[in-house]
Scaffold this motif. Structure first.
Motif, mmCIF file in Angstrom:
data_model
loop_
_atom_site.group_PDB
_atom_site.id
_atom_site.type_symbol
_atom_site.label_atom_id
_atom_site.label_comp_id
_atom_site.label_asym_id
_atom_site.label_seq_id
_atom_site.Cartn_x
_atom_site.Cartn_y
_atom_site.Cartn_z
ATOM 1 N N GLY A 39 -22.777 -31.548 -97.572
ATOM 2 C CA GLY A 39 -22.629 -30.741 -98.777
ATOM 3 C C GLY A 39 -22.713 -29.260 -98.539
ATOM 4 O O GLY A 39 -22.151 -28.739 -97.574
ATOM 5 N N ASP A 40 -23.447 -28.589 -99.407
ATOM 6 C CA ASP A 40 -23.445 -27.136 -99.440
ATOM 7 C C ASP A 40 -24.862 -26.582 -99.362
ATOM 8 O O ASP A 40 -25.797 -27.143 -99.895
ATOM 9 C CB ASP A 40 -22.767 -26.630 -100.716
ATOM 10 N N VAL A 41 -24.960 -25.459 -98.661
ATOM 11 C CA VAL A 41 -26.172 -24.644 -98.616
ATOM 12 C C VAL A 41 -25.821 -23.307 -99.257
ATOM 13 O O VAL A 41 -24.799 -22.708 -98.934
ATOM 14 C CB VAL A 41 -26.659 -24.449 -97.172
ATOM 15 N N VAL A 42 -26.674 -22.866 -100.169
ATOM 16 C CA VAL A 42 -26.369 -21.676 -100.971
ATOM 17 C C VAL A 42 -27.599 -20.773 -101.033
ATOM 18 O O VAL A 42 -28.738 -21.253 -101.056
ATOM 19 C CB VAL A 42 -25.955 -22.093 -102.403
ATOM 20 N N THR A 71 -34.746 -14.505 -105.205
ATOM 21 C CA THR A 71 -33.766 -14.997 -104.249
ATOM 22 C C THR A 71 -34.360 -16.206 -103.539
ATOM 23 O O THR A 71 -35.427 -16.111 -102.931
ATOM 24 C CB THR A 71 -33.387 -13.915 -103.229
ATOM 25 N N LEU A 72 -33.653 -17.350 -103.628
ATOM 26 C CA LEU A 72 -34.196 -18.618 -103.167
ATOM 27 C C LEU A 72 -33.128 -19.420 -102.423
ATOM 28 O O LEU A 72 -31.931 -19.267 -102.686
ATOM 29 C CB LEU A 72 -34.678 -19.453 -104.367
ATOM 30 N N PRO A 73 -33.530 -20.309 -101.518
ATOM 31 C CA PRO A 73 -32.561 -21.213 -100.919
ATOM 32 C C PRO A 73 -32.141 -22.276 -101.922
ATOM 33 O O PRO A 73 -32.963 -22.770 -102.710
ATOM 34 C CB PRO A 73 -33.335 -21.839 -99.748
ATOM 35 N N GLY A 74 -30.860 -22.606 -101.937
ATOM 36 C CA GLY A 74 -30.360 -23.587 -102.889
ATOM 37 C C GLY A 74 -29.121 -24.272 -102.363
ATOM 38 O O GLY A 74 -28.919 -24.412 -101.158
ATOM 39 N N GLY A 75 -28.265 -24.703 -103.300
ATOM 40 C CA GLY A 75 -27.074 -25.476 -102.957
ATOM 41 C C GLY A 75 -27.266 -26.916 -103.352
ATOM 42 O O GLY A 75 -28.308 -27.514 -103.064
ATOM 43 N N ALA A 76 -26.262 -27.496 -104.024
ATOM 44 C CA ALA A 76 -26.410 -28.854 -104.546
ATOM 45 C C ALA A 76 -26.759 -29.847 -103.450
ATOM 46 O O ALA A 76 -27.699 -30.647 -103.587
ATOM 47 C CB ALA A 76 -25.125 -29.274 -105.261
ATOM 48 N N GLY A 77 -26.015 -29.831 -102.345
ATOM 49 C CA GLY A 77 -26.295 -30.768 -101.268
ATOM 50 C C GLY A 77 -27.674 -30.557 -100.671
ATOM 51 O O GLY A 77 -28.425 -31.516 -100.439
ATOM 52 N N ALA A 78 -28.020 -29.305 -100.413
ATOM 53 C CA ALA A 78 -29.326 -29.001 -99.831
ATOM 54 C C ALA A 78 -30.448 -29.377 -100.785
ATOM 55 O O ALA A 78 -31.490 -29.907 -100.364
ATOM 56 C CB ALA A 78 -29.396 -27.520 -99.472
ATOM 57 N N ASN A 79 -30.268 -29.116 -102.071
ATOM 58 C CA ASN A 79 -31.295 -29.483 -103.047
ATOM 59 C C ASN A 79 -31.514 -30.991 -103.073
ATOM 60 O O ASN A 79 -32.653 -31.474 -103.120
ATOM 61 C CB ASN A 79 -30.905 -28.997 -104.443
ATOM 62 N N VAL A 80 -30.410 -31.753 -103.081
ATOM 63 C CA VAL A 80 -30.518 -33.215 -103.068
ATOM 64 C C VAL A 80 -31.314 -33.675 -101.852
ATOM 65 O O VAL A 80 -32.216 -34.532 -101.951
ATOM 66 C CB VAL A 80 -29.123 -33.864 -103.073
ATOM 67 N N ALA A 81 -30.991 -33.111 -100.695
ATOM 68 C CA ALA A 81 -31.690 -33.505 -99.470
ATOM 69 C C ALA A 81 -33.184 -33.224 -99.575
ATOM 70 O O ALA A 81 -34.019 -34.057 -99.197
ATOM 71 C CB ALA A 81 -31.082 -32.768 -98.274
ATOM 72 N N CYS A 82 -33.547 -32.056 -100.092
ATOM 73 C CA CYS A 82 -34.962 -31.690 -100.192
ATOM 74 C C CYS A 82 -35.708 -32.584 -101.176
ATOM 75 O O CYS A 82 -36.848 -32.995 -100.921
ATOM 76 C CB CYS A 82 -35.085 -30.226 -100.603
ATOM 77 N N TRP A 83 -35.068 -32.908 -102.305
ATOM 78 C CA TRP A 83 -35.717 -33.790 -103.277
ATOM 79 C C TRP A 83 -35.827 -35.214 -102.741
ATOM 80 O O TRP A 83 -36.802 -35.928 -103.032
ATOM 81 C CB TRP A 83 -34.975 -33.754 -104.607
ATOM 82 N N ALA A 84 -34.858 -35.651 -101.942
ATOM 83 C CA ALA A 84 -34.953 -36.983 -101.337
ATOM 84 C C ALA A 84 -36.131 -37.048 -100.378
ATOM 85 O O ALA A 84 -36.887 -38.029 -100.357
ATOM 86 C CB ALA A 84 -33.649 -37.330 -100.620
ATOM 87 N N LEU A 117 -28.888 -33.118 -93.192
ATOM 88 C CA LEU A 117 -27.941 -32.336 -93.989
ATOM 89 C C LEU A 117 -26.924 -31.660 -93.098
ATOM 90 O O LEU A 117 -27.280 -30.867 -92.218
ATOM 91 C CB LEU A 117 -28.678 -31.273 -94.812
ATOM 92 N N LEU A 118 -25.658 -31.979 -93.347
ATOM 93 C CA LEU A 118 -24.552 -31.294 -92.672
ATOM 94 C C LEU A 118 -23.926 -30.322 -93.651
ATOM 95 O O LEU A 118 -23.512 -30.712 -94.753
ATOM 96 C CB LEU A 118 -23.508 -32.308 -92.196
ATOM 97 N N ALA A 119 -23.843 -29.067 -93.262
ATOM 98 C CA ALA A 119 -23.249 -28.046 -94.119
ATOM 99 C C ALA A 119 -22.845 -26.864 -93.254
ATOM 100 O O ALA A 119 -23.301 -26.719 -92.113
ATOM 101 C CB ALA A 119 -24.231 -27.600 -95.202
ATOM 102 N N PRO A 121 -19.606 -15.415 -95.179
ATOM 103 C CA PRO A 121 -21.050 -15.420 -95.422
ATOM 104 C C PRO A 121 -21.484 -16.743 -96.055
ATOM 105 O O PRO A 121 -20.658 -17.517 -96.557
ATOM 106 C CB PRO A 121 -21.241 -14.261 -96.404
ATOM 107 N N THR A 122 -22.761 -16.996 -96.036
ATOM 108 C CA THR A 122 -23.313 -18.147 -96.735
ATOM 109 C C THR A 122 -22.938 -18.079 -98.213
ATOM 110 O O THR A 122 -22.911 -17.000 -98.809
ATOM 111 C CB THR A 122 -24.840 -18.160 -96.586
ATOM 112 N N ALA A 123 -22.619 -19.229 -98.783
ATOM 113 C CA ALA A 123 -22.311 -19.281 -100.216
ATOM 114 C C ALA A 123 -23.462 -18.680 -101.016
ATOM 115 O O ALA A 123 -24.633 -18.798 -100.633
ATOM 116 C CB ALA A 123 -22.072 -20.718 -100.648
ATOM 117 N N SER A 124 -23.132 -18.052 -102.123
ATOM 118 C CA SER A 124 -24.172 -17.464 -102.965
ATOM 119 C C SER A 124 -23.853 -17.731 -104.432
ATOM 120 O O SER A 124 -22.690 -17.823 -104.828
ATOM 121 C CB SER A 124 -24.305 -15.960 -102.720
#
Length: 296
Positions: free
Chosen positions: A11-14, A37-50, A60-62, A92-95
């Protein structure tokens, strides 16, 4: 007892800039806000909550920009996620700028940056080794390059007998791409996890429960999140369960759906029935809205 296999999130890291404003935005002048300013991204968030919800092996691949790869890797490791981040020297990293009003509802301004540049060259079927489930962030399906990559993940996971879930991610992007195009791209997924607006767009049905039932004729398991109202599950063309969410006093709805997804998938991996997994997901979503940002 044998530990369950890994959850591989693609997914994505934002980098999130969350601006909470208590008064309506005032055009052409200043509006007071609390900004983080915080680390986020739907894919990354899912991984952290899992990982937070009991999944002992989350990967996590991103793709991220070289500008912040170390910061994001460190944040993911602290959350218990194994980062497999591909540095992008050109983007750059997605924002995302998340404008959060007094009602806790958020509006996103999105610069996809490196996230949607995830390339087929970044993927290998060997990444499925040890994985029991794969989760694909729907954002990957909204650009040609990342959509090709996501398609390869789907095909390779299917060939390996690994279940794949997909979160449609964005009603706005879905409307631009077109529902049928998206549904065709995610064909073969075992589980679809839309929110109510996304489910309506994908089916043309106003009632989320009817939309869930319709989608479950195409995907074996569908979980439609309803915000504070909980979630509805469907299989085989019919609604099977309705799950309520615990009460919460929200301050920021950013990442609530990601929290549901991460906890839901962690519970499935640990052997829970879908209804019980949805209860875990709703509990995580209720916790998520009481904090700023999308991570636990």
């Amino acid at each position: 007892m044998t530990a369950p296999g890994a959850l591989l999130v693609v997914g994505d890291v934002v980098t999130d800039v969350v601006a909470r404003h208590r008064t309506p935005l005032a055009p052409a002048t200043d509006t007071a806000a609390e900004i983080r300013t915080l680390p986020g991204g739907a894919g990354a968030n899912v991984a952290c909550w899992a990982a937070r919800s009991g999944c002992s092996d989350v990967r996590l691949l991103a793709r991220v920009g070289t500008d912040s790869v170390v910061w994001h890797e460190q944040a993911l490791r602290r959350a218990g996620v194994r980062p497999m981040l591909v540095p992008d020297p050109e983007a750059p990293t997605a924002s995302v700028i998340a404008l959060v009003g007094a009602d806790a509802e958020r509006t996103f301004l999105t610069d996809s940056g490196a996230a949607l540049r995830l390339s087929p060259a970044d993927w290998s079927p060997a990444l499925l080794d040890g994985a029991a489930r794969v989760h694909l962030s729907g954002y990957l399906f909204f650009a040609d390059r990342s959509r090709e990559t996501a398609g390869r993940v789907l095909r390779d996971a299917g060939a390996a007998g690994v279940a794949v879930s997909v979160d449609p991610a964005s009603a706005g992007f879905l409307a631009q791409q077109g529902p049928e195009s998206f549904l065709a791209a995610v064909d073969g997924a075992e589980c679809l996890l839309p929110n109510a607006d996304e489910a309506r767009l994908l089916t043309g049905r106003a009632d989320p429960a009817e939309a869930a039932a319709a989608l479950s004729r195409r995907f074996p398991l569908v979980a439609v999140t309803l915000g504070a109202a909980g979630a509805v599950l469907a299989t085989g063309g019919r609604v099977t369960d309705r799950v309520t969410a615990p009460p919460a006093v929200p301050i920021d709805s950013t990442g609530a759906g990601d929290a549901f997804t991460g906890a839901f998938l962690a519970s499935l991996l640990n052997g829970a029935a879908p209804a019980d997994a949805a209860e875990s997901g709703c509990a995580a979503g209720a916790r998520a809205v009481t904090r700023v940002g999308g991570r636990p």
